[in-house]
Structure formats: C-alpha cells, structure tokens
Design an enzyme around this catalytic site. Structure first.
Site, PDB file in Angstrom:
ATOM      1  N   ASP A 116      44.845  42.465  82.459  1.00 44.68           N
ATOM      2  CA  ASP A 116      44.006  43.522  81.902  1.00 44.68           C
ATOM      3  C   ASP A 116      42.571  43.404  82.412  1.00 44.68           C
ATOM      4  OD1 ASP A 116      46.169  44.605  80.619  1.00 44.68           O
ATOM      5  OD2 ASP A 116      45.310  44.536  78.610  1.00 44.68           O
ATOM      6  N   HIS A 175      38.781  44.214  80.996  1.00 47.39           N
ATOM      7  CA  HIS A 175      38.691  45.653  80.752  1.00 47.39           C
ATOM      8  C   HIS A 175      37.458  46.318  81.364  1.00 47.39           C
ATOM      9  CE1 HIS A 175      42.315  46.378  78.574  1.00 47.39           C
ATOM     10  NE2 HIS A 175      42.079  45.400  77.723  1.00 47.39           N
ATOM     11  N   ASP A 191      41.212  39.061  78.677  1.00 43.82           N
ATOM     12  CA  ASP A 191      41.098  40.441  79.139  1.00 43.82           C
ATOM     13  C   ASP A 191      39.643  40.797  79.464  1.00 43.82           C
ATOM     14  OD1 ASP A 191      43.430  39.878  77.666  1.00 43.82           O
ATOM     15  OD2 ASP A 191      43.766  41.991  77.259  1.00 43.82           O
ATOM     16  N   ASN A 234      49.494  44.603  80.892  1.00 44.00           N
ATOM     17  CA  ASN A 234      50.072  45.922  80.669  1.00 44.00           C
ATOM     18  C   ASN A 234      49.228  47.035  81.273  1.00 44.00           C
ATOM     19  OD1 ASN A 234      48.315  45.143  78.365  1.00 44.00           O
ATOM     20  ND2 ASN A 234      48.788  47.180  77.580  1.00 44.00           N
ATOM     21  N   HIS A 235      47.895  46.864  81.323  1.00 41.75           N
ATOM     22  CA  HIS A 235      47.056  47.949  81.843  1.00 41.75           C
ATOM     23  C   HIS A 235      47.149  48.084  83.350  1.00 41.75           C
ATOM     24  CE1 HIS A 235      44.920  49.728  78.382  1.00 41.75           C
ATOM     25  NE2 HIS A 235      45.317  48.606  77.799  1.00 41.75           N
ATOM     26  N   HIS A 260      50.381  37.553  80.061  1.00 46.51           N
ATOM     27  CA  HIS A 260      49.465  38.459  79.377  1.00 46.51           C
ATOM     28  C   HIS A 260      49.736  38.532  77.878  1.00 46.51           C
ATOM     29  CE1 HIS A 260      46.632  41.606  78.692  1.00 46.51           C
ATOM     30  NE2 HIS A 260      47.566  42.409  78.213  1.00 46.51           N
TER      31      HIS A 260
END
Length: 334
Positions: free
Chosen positions: A104, A70, A68, A139-140, A213
């Site tokens: 993500d 972010h 991830d 998921n993001h 993920h």
C-alpha cells in the site's frame, strides 16, 4: 479541485466493476475464498522444500519493517530516515540493512509515482551496498492493476501522463474518464508500472519472520506461498488473463482482517500459530489495518501490526519496526 459530488461520480466511474462505499474492492460476483479449516484441524503442512526459494530469504543481522505509505512522500522519507536508511537527499545510507515495506504505497495521496520510483532506486542502491529493500504488493497496488482507481487523487492521476510504454488505445480504457487513462494504462497488467510491481512479492519470509500486507492464514500455506507469488507476478506481467483468485479473495493475504483487530482473541492467535508453524516462522509482520496509536503487537509478540496511518490521509506519525536477532523494537518519530 473536484467538488465532492463530482468527485464521487468520478470515483464510481473509475471502479469498473461498480460503486461501493465499502473499502473492499467491488466485485461483479462473490469473491472466491481460501477459507481456512476450523481451529481444531491439523497444522498447515509446510510448503514443499523446492517452493521456499520463491518466498524465503536467510536471516539478516538487522531488519526494518515499514507499514502503509498511501501516497505521502514526506511521511515515506520521514520513516526511511527514522530507520537510518536514507540521507537528506534520499540516497541509501543503510549499508547492510534489510528493509521491508508491507505494501500500500499507493492511493489516497498525490505522490504514488514518486514513492514507487524511490523504492525502485533504493533497492538498487541498497543492493550495491550489501543491503536490501523489499517492497510487497498490498491490496491497493493490486486494485490499481484491476482498474479500481477509486482512491487515486487528482495529483496522482496527473503524474502518470506522458510516460513511455502506455497503451492508451486499449479497449478497457474507453470506459474511463480521459484524466484516468494514463494511470490505468500504467497499472494495467503488462503496463510499465504493472511490470515494475510484478517483481514484488505478496508474501516474503526473512529468517524466521514472515511479511505480508494483511495476513497469512493456514489455508494460504496449504495453497502454496510461492504459488501465490508466481501467480500474482504472471498476472501483472500480462502473462495470465485472470487475476490470482486466492490472493484477491476476501480472506486472501492482501485483504484478510483476521489479525488486524485491536483485541485478538484465542481463536485468532490459534489460527496465527498454525500458519506460523506451517511456515516455520516465529512471527508475522502485517499492515493493512490502521493502528494510529503506534505499532501494535499481538498474540504474545507473534504478530506485529505496522500500519500506523502515517500518511497525511490518516494523520498518524511515522514509525518503523526493528528486528535484530530475537529483539523486536518499535521505533517512533520524536
């Protein structure tokens, strides 16, 4: 900067289906489930032969996995350089390397658009050099497509203002604060960035390694891996009115925590084994659950957790996972 109370109010407004302190996306009604059969049940049936082309690629000599990101462009660059994928001007130098990023890329940091655009360009450069870059949806990414923008920073809202192809008159946007509308329009199914991520898979298999993920359960194999990829893509393209329930379920492949914990038990490893058997895979590489101590293997190396919290939000250090034949090696930044 938005003060804490005001920002909380804004974040609640941006979660169109409600405000919830839990990290899970809020829901108007309970999420559907693709609950796996008990551990004693038979192995997951292999997906149909004609379906494998929707998610499976041949083995490659060298493969790198990234967890991830972010919204942290500096950490993203550091991880890509650690992998030997890019030079100091962010251009591909990986040659025939195959690189998989486990989703993500967005939320929690200011540089979402820059990271999304960087991976799109690197995929083209890698292809021209005989390599490959595959970014998965986490998921993001899918939360943004659902209109759940709770974890978007001020800078990441601003970066989507003024881009072409936005339908700012859509009724869905009337519920949102003005500063959020461009971002929401960009990721709304059919929007320009939703169409970009529609090209990404939820689950990808390269050789005998499956990438996802959060995790693949036996029930996902029975449902159909290619089917999940196709349904997600169709929704993001704006061709399907409903999001893919099996993907976005509590135990779906972008949300499950089954394999993410530090201490995996025999039941977890047994479920993992059945999923791998159904896929014809030797190992699974997942993100989603942060392991700041570094890339974490589990179940005798049959699962590798590559979310090391490398973004500034979590304060971890960049690390990547190298897979070369039967050799699997975590590579940490100095």
């Amino acid at each position: 900067m938005i003060r804490t109370a005001a920002r909380l109010s804004l974040l609640c407004a941006l979660a169109l289906l409600g405000c919830d302190s839990d990290r899970r996306a809020p829901a108007a009604s309970p999420k559907p489930s693709v609950t796996p059969q008990p551990a004693s049940s038979a192995s997951a049936a292999p997906p149909p032969a004609e379906d494998r082309s929707a998610f499976a690629l041949p083995a490659v000599p060298r493969l790198i996995a990234l967890g991830d990101l972010h919204g942290d462009l500096a950490a993203t660059r550091a991880a890509l350089r650690l992998a030997g994928a890019i030079d100091d001007k962010d251009h591909w130098i990986g040659g025939t390397l195959t690189l998989v990023q486990n989703g993500d890329q967005v939320d929690r940091g200011d540089h979402d658009r820059a990271i999304l655009d960087l991976f799109e360009r690197l995929a083209e450069e890698a292809r021209a050099a005989g390599g490959a870059v595959h970014a998965l949806n986490g998921n993001h990414e899918l939360m943004n497509a659902q209109g759940d923008l709770r974890y978007v920073t001020e800078g990441a809202f601003r970066d989507f203002e003024g881009i072409g192809g936005l339908d700012l008159s859509h009724p869905r946007l009337s519920m949102m604060p003005p500063m959020a509308r461009a971002r929401a329009a960009a990721f709304m199914p059919g929007g320009p960035y939703a169409r970009k991520i529609a090209d990404r898979k939820v689950i990808l298999m390269v050789g005998d390694t499956v990438f996802v993920h959060a995790g693949v359960l036996p029930a996902h194999v029975r449902y159909g891996i290619g089917k999940m990829n196709r349904e997600t893509s169709a929704w993001l393209e704006g061709q399907s009115a409903s999001p893919p329930a099996a993907v976005l379920a509590e135990d779906g492949p972008v949300w499950t925590r089954r394999y993410g914990g530090k201490d995996l038990g025999p039941d977890d490893c047994e479920v993992l084994g059945r999923a791998l058997e159904g896929l014809g895979a030797k190992r699974m590489v997942i993100g989603h659950t942060v392991h700041k101590e570094g890339i974490a293997p589990g179940c005798d190396g049959r699962v590798w957790r590559v979310d090391v919290g490398m973004s500034a939000y979590y304060g971890g250090r960049p690390a990547v996972l190298e897979i070369a034949g039967e050799t699997v090696t975590p590579i940490k930044s100095p």
